[in-house]
Design a protein around this motif. Structure first.
Motif, mmCIF file in Angstrom:
data_model
loop_
_atom_site.group_PDB
_atom_site.id
_atom_site.type_symbol
_atom_site.label_atom_id
_atom_site.label_comp_id
_atom_site.label_asym_id
_atom_site.label_seq_id
_atom_site.Cartn_x
_atom_site.Cartn_y
_atom_site.Cartn_z
ATOM 1 N N SER A 292 -8.319 0.536 -10.771
ATOM 2 C CA SER A 292 -7.399 -0.460 -10.263
ATOM 3 C C SER A 292 -7.924 -1.013 -8.949
ATOM 4 O O SER A 292 -9.065 -0.750 -8.557
ATOM 5 C CB SER A 292 -6.006 0.153 -10.081
ATOM 6 O OG SER A 292 -5.046 -0.854 -9.902
ATOM 7 N N GLY A 293 -7.086 -1.730 -8.307
ATOM 8 C CA GLY A 293 -7.461 -2.315 -7.032
ATOM 9 C C GLY A 293 -6.356 -3.243 -6.601
ATOM 10 O O GLY A 293 -5.308 -3.328 -7.245
ATOM 11 N N THR A 294 -6.558 -3.878 -5.501
ATOM 12 C CA THR A 294 -5.627 -4.936 -5.136
ATOM 13 C C THR A 294 -6.362 -5.947 -4.267
ATOM 14 O O THR A 294 -7.305 -5.607 -3.550
ATOM 15 C CB THR A 294 -4.358 -4.414 -4.391
ATOM 16 O OG1 THR A 294 -3.731 -5.506 -3.699
ATOM 17 C CG2 THR A 294 -4.713 -3.352 -3.371
ATOM 18 N N ASN A 295 -5.936 -7.167 -4.394
ATOM 19 C CA ASN A 295 -6.559 -8.222 -3.615
ATOM 20 C C ASN A 295 -5.957 -8.313 -2.208
ATOM 21 O O ASN A 295 -6.371 -9.120 -1.403
ATOM 22 C CB ASN A 295 -6.410 -9.571 -4.332
ATOM 23 C CG ASN A 295 -5.003 -9.803 -4.816
ATOM 24 O OD1 ASN A 295 -4.433 -8.985 -5.521
ATOM 25 N ND2 ASN A 295 -4.415 -10.918 -4.402
ATOM 26 N N ILE B 254 -9.277 -12.820 -7.794
ATOM 27 C CA ILE B 254 -9.198 -12.786 -6.334
ATOM 28 C C ILE B 254 -9.639 -11.409 -5.859
ATOM 29 O O ILE B 254 -9.064 -10.395 -6.245
ATOM 30 C CB ILE B 254 -7.768 -13.066 -5.848
ATOM 31 C CG1 ILE B 254 -7.321 -14.449 -6.330
ATOM 32 C CG2 ILE B 254 -7.697 -12.980 -4.328
ATOM 33 C CD1 ILE B 254 -5.862 -14.735 -6.047
ATOM 34 N N ALA B 255 -10.662 -11.382 -5.057
ATOM 35 C CA ALA B 255 -11.110 -10.103 -4.508
ATOM 36 C C ALA B 255 -10.294 -9.757 -3.276
ATOM 37 O O ALA B 255 -9.918 -8.620 -3.058
ATOM 38 C CB ALA B 255 -12.589 -10.160 -4.152
ATOM 39 N N TRP B 328 -3.105 -6.288 -15.348
ATOM 40 C CA TRP B 328 -3.096 -4.865 -15.016
ATOM 41 C C TRP B 328 -2.781 -3.983 -16.209
ATOM 42 O O TRP B 328 -3.177 -2.826 -16.249
ATOM 43 C CB TRP B 328 -2.128 -4.590 -13.859
ATOM 44 C CG TRP B 328 -2.619 -5.192 -12.581
ATOM 45 C CD1 TRP B 328 -2.070 -6.234 -11.900
ATOM 46 C CD2 TRP B 328 -3.784 -4.810 -11.845
ATOM 47 N NE1 TRP B 328 -2.825 -6.525 -10.795
ATOM 48 C CE2 TRP B 328 -3.883 -5.663 -10.728
ATOM 49 C CE3 TRP B 328 -4.765 -3.827 -12.027
ATOM 50 C CZ2 TRP B 328 -4.916 -5.572 -9.796
ATOM 51 C CZ3 TRP B 328 -5.797 -3.730 -11.093
ATOM 52 C CH2 TRP B 328 -5.862 -4.605 -9.989
#
Lengths: 899, 403
Positions: A292-295, B254-255, B328
């Motif tokens: 996962s991750g988030t911007n 979007i990073a 997601w």
């Protein structure tokens, strides 16, 4: 063995000698007439192609550490090495024509804001071209040499940061240290020699692409780009496995180091907060998945922060947040419910209901809000969010541990607190956020690990020693004193740095020019360049300051990153009953009052120590200058620790005492108590014969109950003698000569083998393993028992020839041996002992720890697999009260049966 | 509404119920006040069902919806007064309490503005728990109103028929100033399991600071025309336009939101407000979508309904939330929205009247139909942006009263 360099190929050692490996037939390369001339006096130069290491075990079998590397590690090819140029000059360049080009001990992580360097220097503190060192060696009897070499071999891993915008400084640094060519220690750069145009340096981070051309142009090296994620994970795995107390929790400003069982490390969640956030599930070495991750990450904080405030740098923005009150910006639960908690759903009045929810007011413009408040509100918004998403992902994949890293954190206390809070809040206390001390260097370390054969990947915790060079106190970004201004400003607190330039040390030209460059930058540079002992690249722990006069870390949140000394010969003491639970320190300095007390003790003792140290070096002007510098540096360390006890990791008294010794060595006071020790030894040896006679006339050893019974038995019950006893000796003089030697003699008389365990490096007036054989030899002149045992233990190899009656007895004695413990501290951490001690311990069934440092300050609570006796006189009232509820000068004798 | 309660025996006074038949309920949030009120249709009265048996009297009428900005509460109060809605509240039977009229209200402002409303309208707010109201409102809508829920993918809305017997459990994400995530297991059975402070208030608050927009809706409107690539650091910006497919990202992901705004050379004024608004909207929508999905996953909830004023039927908001959930969940989950999303709390408060003895306000099973007429009520005052999904429409109801 020479640390990493043990193995099959010859290696340039610290002392300038060439080591082939321990009799391994594959090591033939080194037999090429490698000639390394070092030092200004050729007559004294140690040209030695013999295997110097093999016989060093004092008779004990010498076991190689388990992590043998193949010979494919990058090694220096010393064949045909020769001094380049004029032999008269200091530090002649050593030409290594056969050194292959692809050797590099440097790896880079070029991020958007910072460039992180990790480089490896394969050498030791002392180098042979230091005259002082040489004379000491002579005096200590190493130059005749078959003895042991210093234990801190192997190499060092250094961590350095630069701002990406100042990439030129980074390039200068690399150039000055010749890191792109393997470092100054391996081959000095010589403008005349275009050695390796094809050098390749491992690099990661976005800038590895962006700046590839610049590196090619400026340094002539190509960057070999490694996958960022691979590097992150490799770096984190290395740190978590190899460094004790790498991970810590951070709640409400309190750091707590977490001991991680390396066998139970995986799987974990690694959250890397860069511009964006990556969340990586790590299942093992090289086994990971970005889950996962988030911007919403560091870039969001800085980007929005820049738009909303006038901050010019990330750090400035962070710093602002420290003075902010987000209550003016955020809509709190209390704002909505008129100051009341919405407790039904577990929200308190101060919980943020809506980040920036108050800035919707019609009446106020951006200019009406304080930038401090905005920054804090942003920081909390983003930190909470990251903490929350991280926790949800950990939960999803059943991961017990979450480690946070990346530039967003930067050791910033409040950031860590908010992330921790979020994790705790959302997990209802079930999960804790953890952070890594070297968090900024994960990528660079990973890139470094990606050199296939550096041999670091299997390093165990006990083989790494982290040291904080004198520059360390400054690396937190806080300067203890005015910034460097005028080069001639002698009164400056930061003069430690300038001293470097005044000191008549044979500093490498390039190092000097590099330092000058930085020093001349004046106020822009707040961190002095730590002094490197001549001939080394020991410039670790250096961090280019990020913003001028920053008070960002005035909350003392920054953790110092030291230099990692890789000592592959260190092992866990095999007789520890429970190595996992073992904690060497008896006194934990996390207790503020303890810290203050010992801080005072050490501070008060400092002038005396400086006097002794200066005297030990003949009281020369140079020695005085160094003594002054030492005092400043150590005081700075102490001040830093008072401010932030966890700055260097978990802090115990033993660490503090060792730090002092390290600091002394840093300023080249190799043995401050040398003359004192000598004097006391001589005096004691003089009365030894009388003592022995007296002892022999006594019916029993002066000892006490339990141990007495064990030794002497009760009634008809004749006790079984111990097979082998390890005697950890302490001070020089009467302590060892009139105390431990007679005790050893008693044991020997009973048929117990005796191994005297002494320090590898000098610390206070402790006897060292190098000094001990001479003392034993001297004592042996007065005592036949000692003599025969010493002979049997190989301590009197030379003396034997001189001993006329060497063959007088047929019944061989049990041996008396001497081993080094691997330490240079008055205390001992039994998780990191020399391999020869570990080997000697294998057959031991009795441990005797003697002296405050090893029996009280440390190991007082240690439990062993065999019988142990802890002997000490408590020379400190506070400690006496605390440990034994006694008084100063009480004697402690603690006997513990085998576990 | 599915009120299964037996007809009230609570001394319902016939003529009183007749006279107090129109109702008003309020949801006073941090940013908006939502008003729900019921007006009788002309000529409707008690009816006789087919069997000829006299059934509960059914009052036909319409539920109306209106919104006001909380900062303009006076406009709202004026509106209520102009329509005499405040007189429609529940009058306490206790004669001694005289003219004390109670109006059901929820939202934080029900506490904050209680005194103001008492002063201005002479009515007392009867505070209902916010979460209760939300859930009640959502359950009411999902069960009682056809085509209440829909998905929004690539600009296409698609109504979802929800099997009432398979409605629970679901995740209700209410995006107000902040965001509440509520696991709903049945009528009155729910738990707030999560939330985030990054919500509609954040969008509007940050948006106000970053642009010169004067209203939430203006900001939303702006975002429609913006291009977030100017502000956001995209994966492609980092990896030179090539997709970083190894970790499942494409170059347009979007990073780092606002990651490009760190440039030294540009000030706030150098960025177009449209782009800033767009970037902000995407950041917040994306984040809410992600956290919602993770929570749904955690509790094994099949459906996620998004509601709250932040969405407001705004296509782009719904789109980004849908994309986030889809991204997601790797396509496993879909975001669903409610047509009356902004009025859950107010509706819940409205429905809660039944608990106070007014009798069973029952929707006739057969009578729910959508009125095409819009109320103009809110429009004039708060300039709502009504897109194709008009959340201000009214619903025709049959309101049954227990005998």
């Amino acid at each position: 063995m020479a640390g990493l360099s043990e193995g099959q190929t010859p290696v340039l050692e610290i002392d300038g000698t060439l080591n082939s490996n321990d009799g391994n037939s594959r090591g033939n390369k080194g037999k090429d007439k490698a000639v390394v001339l070092v030092g200004e006096e050729n007559s004294n130069s140690n040209i030695d192609t013999q295997n110097q290491q093999g016989g060093s075990g004092g008779g004990s079998e010498r076991e190689m550490p388990s992590m043998h590397r193949s010979g494919s590690r990058p090694q220096l090819d010393l064949s045909k090495a020769a001094i380049q140029g004029n032999f008269e000059v200091k530090d002649p360049t050593i030409l290594l024509p056969n050194q292959s080009d692809d050797i590099s001990h440097l790896a880079l992580d070029i991020g958007g804001s910072l460039i992180k360097l990790v480089y490896f220097s394969r050498h030791e503190d002392q180098s042979i071209d230091d005259k002082r060192k040489k004379t000491i060696k002579e005096r200590l009897g190493i130059s005749n040499g078959n003895r042991r070499s210093y234990p801190i071999l192997g190499g060092r891993l250094h961590f350095v940061k630069f701002e990406t915008t100042k990439i030129s400084e980074c390039l200068d640094f690399i150039h000055s240290k010749q890191l792109h060519r393997g470092g100054v220690d391996s081959c000095h750069w010589n403008p005349g020699v275009q050695a390796n145009d094809n050098a390749v340096i491992k690099a990661t981070g976005g800038g590895a692409y962006k700046f590839a051309d610049l590196f090619k142009e400026r340094l002539g090296v190509s960057l070999d780009k490694e996958d960022e994620m691979d590097c992150l994970v490799a770096g984190a795995n290395f740190l978590l496995k190899a460094i004790r107390h790498e991970a810590f929790t951070h709640m409400e400003g309190q750091k707590e180091f977490v001991q991680i069982d390396t066998n139970d490390l995986f799987p974990y969640l690694l959250v890397n907060i860069g511009s964006g956030v990556s969340m990586i599930k790590v299942d093992g070495d090289g086994k990971f998945e970005r889950v996962s991750g988030t911007n919403v990450g560091g870039g969001t904080y800085w980007g929005l922060g820049r738009l909303l405030t006038k901050c010019k740098s990330f750090d400035e923005l962070l710093e602002l947040s420290q003075r902010g009150d987000n209550g003016t910006i955020d809509m709190l639960v209390g704002d909505i419910y008129g100051g009341m908690d919405y407790s039904k759903i577990g929200l308190s009045a101060s919980t943020i209901a809506s980040s920036f929810g108050k800035t919707i007011s019609d009446k106020k413009e951006l200019a009406d809000y304080r930038p401090e408040d905005i920054s804090l509100s942003l920081l909390r918004m983003i930190s909470y969010n990251i903490g929350q998403i991280s926790y949800l992902n950990a939960l999803r994949f059943g991961l017990k541990r979450i480690f946070f890293g990346g530039f967003f954190i930067r050791g910033h206390a409040y950031t860590m607190d908010t992330i921790s809070f979020a994790v705790q809040f959302w997990s209802k206390g079930e999960a804790q956020a953890m952070f890594l001390r070297h968090e900024g260097f994960l990528g660079a370390l990973g890139a470094f690990m990606s050199y296939e054969k550096h041999g670091l990947d299997d390093l165990m915790v006990h083989q790494l020693v982290e040291r904080f060079p004198m520059g360390a106190p400054y690396t937190g970004g806080r300067i203890h004193g005015p910034p460097l201004g005028d080069l001639n400003e002698k009164a400056s607190e930061a003069r430690v740095c300038l001293l470097l330039l005044e000191m008549p040390l044979p500093l490498n030209l390039f190092q000097i020019s590099w330092m000058e460059k930085f020093v001349l930058k004046g106020t822009e540079i707040t961190a002095p360049v730590p002094m490197a002992p001549s001939g080394t690249t020991g410039l670790g722990g250096f961090e280019v300051p990020l913003s001028k006069g920053s008070t960002l870390r005035s909350d003392a949140s920054a953790l110092n990153v030291g230099v990692l000394h890789l000592v592959p010969t260190l092992e866990v003491f095999p007789l520890l009953a429970d190595p996992k639970m073992y904690e060497p320190n008896t006194i934990d300095l996390a207790d503020r009052s303890e810290l203050e007390y010992w801080f005072t003790v050490l501070s008060e003792h400092l002038p005396d120590l400086v006097d002794k140290a200066v005297a030990s070096e003949g009281g020369t002007d140079d020695a005085k200058r160094r003594g002054d510098a030492f005092a400043r540096a150590f005081s700075a360390h102490l001040a830093r620790l008072m401010e932030e006890p966890a700055a260097y990791g978990k802090l115990g008294l033993a660490n503090l005492l060792e730090l002092r010794e390290e600091c002394l060595r840093e300023f080249q006071f190799l043995d401050a108590y040398r003359s004192i020790k000598q004097r006391e030894n001589e005096a004691s040896l003089a009365v030894l014969p009388d003592l022995l006679v007296e002892l022999d006339s006594m019916s029993e050893v002066d000892d006490f109950d339990a141990f007495k019974e064990r030794m002497l038995g009760s009634g008809d019950n004749k006790p079984r003698p111990h097979k082998r006893a390890l005697l950890f000796v302490d001070n020089s003089g009467a302590d060892v000569v009139l105390g431990m030697l007679p005790l050893a003699r008693e044991l020997l008389r009973r048929g117990t083998e005796v191994v005297l365990v002494a320090n590898s490096l000098p610390a206070l007036n402790d006897i060292t393993a190098m000094e001990l054989p001479d003392i034993v030899a001297e004592a042996a002149k007065h005592c036949d028992i000692l003599r025969r045992a010493a002979e049997a233990g190989g301590l009197l190899v030379d003396a034997m020839i001189n001993t006329l009656d060497g063959s007088k007895e047929n019944s061989p004695s049990v041996p008396l041996m001497v081993v080094e413990n691997g330490c240079g501290s008055p205390c001992i951490d039994l998780r990191q002992v020399s391999s020869e001690l570990a080997a000697a311990a294998k057959n031991a069934d009795l441990i005797i720890l003697e002296g405050m440092g090893r029996a009280l300050h440390t190991n007082f609570n240690a439990r062993f697999k065999c019988e142990a006796l802890k002997l000490a006189m408590v020379k400190n009232q506070r400690l006496a009260e605390k440990l034994i509820k006694g008084n100063i000068y009480d004697c402690v004798c603690r006997y513990e049966p085998a576990r | 509404m599915d009120v299964k309660k037996p007809a009230s025996q609570e001394n319902l006074n016939g003529d009183e119920s007749e006279s107090q038949i129109s109702h008003l309920a309020l949801d006073i949030g941090g940013s908006l006040i939502k008003v729900v009120y019921f007006l009788r249709s002309n000529g409707s009265g008690g009816s006789v069902d087919d069997s000829g048996k006299k059934s509960d009297p059914v009052l036909e009428g319409r539920l109306h919806f209106a919104k006001f900005e909380t900062s303009k509460i006076n406009d709202c109060l004026e509106f209520i007064r102009s329509k005499n809605l405040h007189l429609a509240g529940f009058r306490h039977h206790d004669a001694s309490a005289s003219d004390k009229t109670l109006i059901k209200a929820t939202g934080g402002g029900a506490y904050k503005f209680a005194d103001l409303i008492k002063e201005k309208l002479g009515v007392v707010l009867d505070k209902e728990d916010e979460m209760d109201c939300l859930v009640t409102g959502a359950n009411f809508l999902l069960k009682a109103v056809h085509q209440e829920a829909f998905t929004y993918v690539d600009g296409q809305k698609e109504f979802v028929q929800i099997d009432q017997n398979d409605l629970y459990p679901y995740l209700l994400v209410n995006i107000g100033s902040g965001v509440s995530m509520i696991k709903v297991d049945g009528d009155g059975k729910f738990e707030r399991i999560s939330g985030t402070s990054v919500g509609g208030g954040t969008f509007w608050g940050l948006g106000r600071l970053l642009t010169n927009c004067k209203s939430f809706d203006e900001l939303l409107e702006l975002s429609h025309q913006g291009n977030n690539r100017v502000i956001d650091m995209l994966v492609g910006d980092i990896y030179g336009g090539s997709e970083y497919s190894k970790i499942g990202l494409t170059s347009t992901n979007i990073a780092s939101s606002f990651g490009k705004a760190i440039s030294d050379n540009k000030e706030l004024k150098d960025y177009k407000p449209e782009d800033v608004a767009r970037s902000l909207l995407r950041m917040i929508s994306n984040n809410i979508g992600q956290i919602s999905y993770l929570n749904a996953l955690r509790f094994g909830l099949k459906r996620i309904f998004f509601a709250g004023f932040f969405i407001r039927g705004h296509a782009y908001t719904m789109d980004t939330i849908s994309v986030a959930v889809s991204f997601w969940s790797k396509g496993d989950a879909k975001a669903m929205f409610l047509r009356h999303e902004g009025f859950l709390g107010a509706l819940g408060a409205f429905v809660s009247y039944e608990n106070h003895g007014l009798g069973g306000l029952k929707t006739h099973q057969s009578v729910q139909q959508f009125a095409v007429s819009k109320t103009y009520a809110g429009k004039k005052i708060c300039c709502l942006v009504n897109e194709d999904l008009n959340d201000n429409e009214s619903i025709d109801f049959g309101v049954a009263f227990a005998a």
